[in-house]
Design an enzyme around this catalytic site. Sequence first.
Site, short mmCIF file in Angstrom:
data_model
loop_
_atom_site.label_atom_id
_atom_site.label_comp_id
_atom_site.label_asym_id
_atom_site.label_seq_id
_atom_site.Cartn_x
_atom_site.Cartn_y
_atom_site.Cartn_z
N HIS A 147 10.68 -2.96 -3.14
CA HIS A 147 10.15 -2.06 -2.15
C HIS A 147 11.48 -1.39 -1.71
CE1 HIS A 147 8.95 -0.34 1.34
NE2 HIS A 147 7.62 -0.08 0.89
N GLU B 75 6.89 5.05 -5.12
CA GLU B 75 6.87 5.46 -3.87
C GLU B 75 8.15 6.38 -3.63
OE1 GLU B 75 4.82 2.78 -0.98
OE2 GLU B 75 6.59 1.82 -1.72
P1 PGA Z 1 3.55 4.29 4.50
O1 PGA Z 1 4.46 3.15 3.91
O2 PGA Z 1 2.38 4.30 3.96
O3 PGA Z 1 3.57 3.97 6.21
O4 PGA Z 1 4.49 5.67 4.42
C1 PGA Z 1 4.32 2.92 2.60
C2 PGA Z 1 5.33 1.95 2.22
O5 PGA Z 1 6.32 1.84 2.52
O6 PGA Z 1 5.02 1.06 1.22
#
Ligand code: PGA
Length: 253
Positions: A98, A168
Amino acid sequence: MSKTKIIVANWKMNPESAEEAKKISFDIKESGNDFDKIKLIICPPFVFLNEIQTIFARSKKIFVGAQDVFAGQGVSHTGEVNAIMLKNSGMKYVIVGHSEKRAAGDDEMIVKKKLESVLDSGLHAIFCIGEKNRDEHGVQFNEVKGQIESALLKIPKKIISKLIVAYEPVWAIGKSENEAMKPEQLHEMTIFIKKVLSDIFGFENAEKVPILYGGSVTKGNAKEIVEKGNVDGLLIGRESLKTKNFIELIKEI
Ligand code: PGA
């Protein structure tokens, strides 16, 4: 694209008590019968994993996963939790790489080790990738390609049935609903990711790897992202803790 959509709830360092964690879980469990063609993976902080796992132990649609794992060997590692422990506690999934862990010091080598230890133990890895910035020269594609290759180039092909990729873009995480990535941009990036995976594992194998999107997903934008973004599901942070919104979001998808 797989028909069953995968939704990962990344609770991050929330909530503050086991009572709250259980309350959210029971509310989600109650709505679980209404979820159709959804696989939901809830990732609470380590300290709540066992209790939450007990709540969903018999569910065929809702699973529990960890947000991180220790990368190395041996047992003299104060404060750490390894993949075998997670497996023996009933977990099926672990988030690896992450961006918040990368920002806190997990470099490509550590991410790779974590990924290997998760896959070696037989758990599924939710492998997060994503660029910090975009520009018109396509710097984002190089960054994403580099992250995929450094973690996956030497991974045995047979293991990819246990792999989920969560794309992401860092610039879209923790923002407002309107600042999530546009579905058209996402569509382009998912094609690119599939191409990179396909160069490593072959087309047929790569096609089997689900690709999720994460970054400011809300009840308001989730459906469009899934429908137009060419993704197999979502990784959701803040909105996954607003139970009412979250349940509506799942039902809509
Ligand atoms: P968010 O976080 O949906 O609050 O933007 C996503 C993540 O960091 O996995």
